[in-house]
Design an enzyme around this catalytic site. Structure first.
Site, PDB file in Angstrom:
ATOM      1  N   GLU A  82       0.680  -1.236  -0.055  1.00 16.41           N
ATOM      2  CA  GLU A  82      -0.003   0.116   0.187  1.00 16.41           C
ATOM      3  C   GLU A  82       0.975   1.324   0.008  1.00 16.41           C
ATOM      4  O   GLU A  82       1.717   1.332   0.948  1.00 16.41           O
ATOM      5  CB  GLU A  82      -0.966  -0.009   1.171  1.00 16.41           C
ATOM      6  CG  GLU A  82      -1.845   1.146   1.227  1.00 16.41           C
ATOM      7  CD  GLU A  82      -2.718   1.480   2.451  1.00 16.41           C
ATOM      8  OE1 GLU A  82      -3.544   2.237   2.485  1.00 16.41           O
ATOM      9  OE2 GLU A  82      -2.339   0.623   3.497  1.00 16.41           O
ATOM     10  N   GLU A 129       4.753   4.772   3.831  1.00 13.14           N
ATOM     11  CA  GLU A 129       4.449   6.145   4.226  1.00 13.14           C
ATOM     12  C   GLU A 129       5.475   7.176   4.301  1.00 13.14           C
ATOM     13  O   GLU A 129       6.506   6.766   5.166  1.00 13.14           O
ATOM     14  CB  GLU A 129       3.234   5.926   5.379  1.00 13.14           C
ATOM     15  CG  GLU A 129       3.063   7.512   6.081  1.00 13.14           C
ATOM     16  CD  GLU A 129       2.244   8.389   5.120  1.00 13.14           C
ATOM     17  OE1 GLU A 129       2.659   9.462   4.763  1.00 13.14           O
ATOM     18  OE2 GLU A 129       1.380   7.425   4.346  1.00 13.14           O
ATOM     19  N   ASP A 157      -2.771  11.665  -2.466  1.00 12.32           N
ATOM     20  CA  ASP A 157      -2.793  12.962  -2.647  1.00 12.32           C
ATOM     21  C   ASP A 157      -3.002  13.388  -4.169  1.00 12.32           C
ATOM     22  O   ASP A 157      -2.575  12.888  -4.865  1.00 12.32           O
ATOM     23  CB  ASP A 157      -1.540  13.671  -2.477  1.00 12.32           C
ATOM     24  CG  ASP A 157      -1.536  15.135  -2.324  1.00 12.32           C
ATOM     25  OD1 ASP A 157      -2.289  15.922  -3.169  1.00 12.32           O
ATOM     26  OD2 ASP A 157      -0.715  15.649  -1.521  1.00 12.32           O
ATOM     27  N   LYS A 185      -3.080  20.752  -8.833  1.00 11.90           N
ATOM     28  CA  LYS A 185      -2.831  21.781 -10.077  1.00 11.90           C
ATOM     29  C   LYS A 185      -1.886  20.974 -10.952  1.00 11.90           C
ATOM     30  O   LYS A 185      -0.984  20.087 -10.767  1.00 11.90           O
ATOM     31  CB  LYS A 185      -1.680  22.773  -9.168  1.00 11.90           C
ATOM     32  CG  LYS A 185      -2.469  23.565  -8.471  1.00 11.90           C
ATOM     33  CD  LYS A 185      -1.281  24.633  -7.499  1.00 11.90           C
ATOM     34  CE  LYS A 185      -2.474  25.553  -6.611  1.00 11.90           C
ATOM     35  NZ  LYS A 185      -1.309  26.597  -5.872  1.00 11.90           N
ATOM     36  N   ASP A 244     -11.687   9.601  -3.213  1.00  2.53           N
ATOM     37  CA  ASP A 244     -12.969  10.531  -3.264  1.00  2.53           C
ATOM     38  C   ASP A 244     -12.816  11.608  -3.937  1.00  2.53           C
ATOM     39  O   ASP A 244     -13.690  12.492  -4.108  1.00  2.53           O
ATOM     40  CB  ASP A 244     -12.814  10.953  -1.752  1.00  2.53           C
ATOM     41  CG  ASP A 244     -11.891  11.981  -1.495  1.00  2.53           C
ATOM     42  OD1 ASP A 244     -10.796  11.476  -1.318  1.00  2.53           O
ATOM     43  OD2 ASP A 244     -12.154  13.132  -1.333  1.00  2.53           O
ATOM     44  N   THR A 246     -11.509   2.641   6.106  1.00  2.00           N
ATOM     45  CA  THR A 246     -10.777   3.504   6.711  1.00  2.00           C
ATOM     46  C   THR A 246     -11.638   4.475   7.522  1.00  2.00           C
ATOM     47  O   THR A 246     -12.503   4.877   7.068  1.00  2.00           O
ATOM     48  CB  THR A 246      -9.512   3.904   6.258  1.00  2.00           C
ATOM     49  OG1 THR A 246     -10.062   4.995   5.246  1.00  2.00           O
ATOM     50  CG2 THR A 246      -8.747   3.100   5.376  1.00  2.00           C
ATOM     51  N   GLU A 247     -10.916   5.044   8.580  1.00  2.00           N
ATOM     52  CA  GLU A 247     -11.628   6.057   9.318  1.00  2.00           C
ATOM     53  C   GLU A 247     -11.668   7.473   8.417  1.00  2.00           C
ATOM     54  O   GLU A 247     -12.881   8.112   8.412  1.00  2.00           O
ATOM     55  CB  GLU A 247     -10.742   6.470  10.538  1.00  2.00           C
ATOM     56  CG  GLU A 247     -11.292   7.903  11.213  1.00  2.00           C
ATOM     57  CD  GLU A 247     -10.331   8.071  12.257  1.00  2.00           C
ATOM     58  OE1 GLU A 247     -10.756   9.371  13.004  1.00  2.00           O
ATOM     59  OE2 GLU A 247      -9.509   7.538  12.907  1.00  2.00           O
ATOM     60  N   TYR A 248     -10.912   7.455   7.579  1.00  2.00           N
ATOM     61  CA  TYR A 248     -10.915   8.719   6.444  1.00  2.00           C
ATOM     62  C   TYR A 248     -12.085   8.412   5.674  1.00  2.00           C
ATOM     63  O   TYR A 248     -13.070   9.080   5.291  1.00  2.00           O
ATOM     64  CB  TYR A 248      -9.639   8.626   5.800  1.00  2.00           C
ATOM     65  CG  TYR A 248      -9.402   9.835   4.483  1.00  2.00           C
ATOM     66  CD1 TYR A 248      -9.179  11.007   4.826  1.00  2.00           C
ATOM     67  CD2 TYR A 248      -9.732   9.286   3.334  1.00  2.00           C
ATOM     68  CE1 TYR A 248      -9.129  12.019   3.972  1.00  2.00           C
ATOM     69  CE2 TYR A 248      -9.789  10.434   2.270  1.00  2.00           C
ATOM     70  CZ  TYR A 248      -9.433  11.673   2.638  1.00  2.00           C
ATOM     71  OH  TYR A 248      -9.260  12.686   1.645  1.00  2.00           O
ATOM     72  N   GLU A 249     -12.133   7.192   4.933  1.00  2.00           N
ATOM     73  CA  GLU A 249     -13.114   6.721   4.221  1.00  2.00           C
ATOM     74  C   GLU A 249     -14.391   6.916   4.519  1.00  2.00           C
ATOM     75  O   GLU A 249     -15.425   7.371   4.031  1.00  2.00           O
ATOM     76  CB  GLU A 249     -12.985   5.315   3.424  1.00  2.00           C
ATOM     77  CG  GLU A 249     -13.715   4.896   2.459  1.00  2.00           C
ATOM     78  CD  GLU A 249     -13.358   3.749   1.975  1.00  2.00           C
ATOM     79  OE1 GLU A 249     -13.970   3.110   0.970  1.00  2.00           O
ATOM     80  OE2 GLU A 249     -12.532   2.785   2.671  1.00  2.00           O
TER      81      GLU A 249
END
Length: 221
Positions: free
Chosen positions: A43, A68, A119, A123, A155, A192-195
């Site tokens: 990942e 990461e 990310d 731009k 997203d 995930t918590e973000y999702e």
């Protein structure tokens, strides 16, 4: 959103270098043996580790490596794993930049590559930094096993639309595509918590799966 720097992160990572690896060049070509697995997942952009840790528990017979670059986020992810008390034999963290993948993995070594909520670099001048951009896809093509797969979730509709083109232009075949992936339950795929925040807001999750064209790869070789 970038995580605020945590003062404890660097000392903690230094004390747990057996799990949170810095530059594991010695493991190149030996990940399956090290993690005792037949299927190796990697990942990119593991964040705080929710996906990596949950999937490693759901599929203990498979190997999981999270990468990461943000040291604070990586420390949070690694500490969750270490302090869980679970067997960590099938997973590792790499605290470094994804640009160095070729230093850590051999050709054909990765079975499944995960790009989760990367990310979007909105731009135009920064598009080359996207983890789904053509320069990264060229790298992934060599690292993926013959039947290897890339799974991408985001997203961000703009990133997703552009990425579909990146994959096709780079000789990948899309085997699955969804513009509202979580409309149906997918218990096989950790949330995930973000999702979860986006799902609760009614924000669609975009997902695709892609495989490299093995015929084209054989012609190149």
């Amino acid at each position: 959103m970038r995580m605020r720097k945590k003062k404890w992160a660097d000392p903690w990572l230094e004390a747990h270098r057996d799990y949170a690896l810095d530059n594991p060049v010695e493991l190149k070509g030996f990940w399956h043996d090290t993690l005792k697995c037949s299927v190796l997942h990697v990942e990119l952009g593991a964040g705080k580790g929710d996906y990596l840790n949950n999937m490693a528990l759901m599929y203990p017979e498979e190997g999981w490596v999270g990468i990461e670059k943000d040291r604070s986020a990586a420390a949070v992810a690694a500490r969750k794993a270490v302090e869980s008390g679970e067997d960590l034999g099938n997973r590792r963290m790499i605290v470094n930049h994804a640009e160095n993948l070729l230093d850590w993995f051999a050709d054909g070594e990765i079975d499944v590559l995960h790009l989760n909520f990367s990310d979007p670099w909105p731009k135009k001048h920064a598009h080359k930094r996207r983890l789904s951009s053509e320069r990264f896809l060229d790298m992934y093509r060599n690292l993926l096993a013959r039947d290897g797969e890339i799974q991408m979730k985001t997203d961000n509709s703009g990133l997703f639309e552009d990425s579909v083109l990146y994959f096709l232009q780079s000789g990948f075949m899309l085997t699955s595509i969804s513009v509202d992936y979580r409309r149906q339950p997918h218990e096989e795929d950790a949330v995930t918590e973000y999702e979860k925040r986006f799902i609760e807001l009614g924000q669609p999750i975009y997902r695709l799966c892609a495989r490299h064209d093995t015929k084209e790869r054989d012609m190149i070789k």
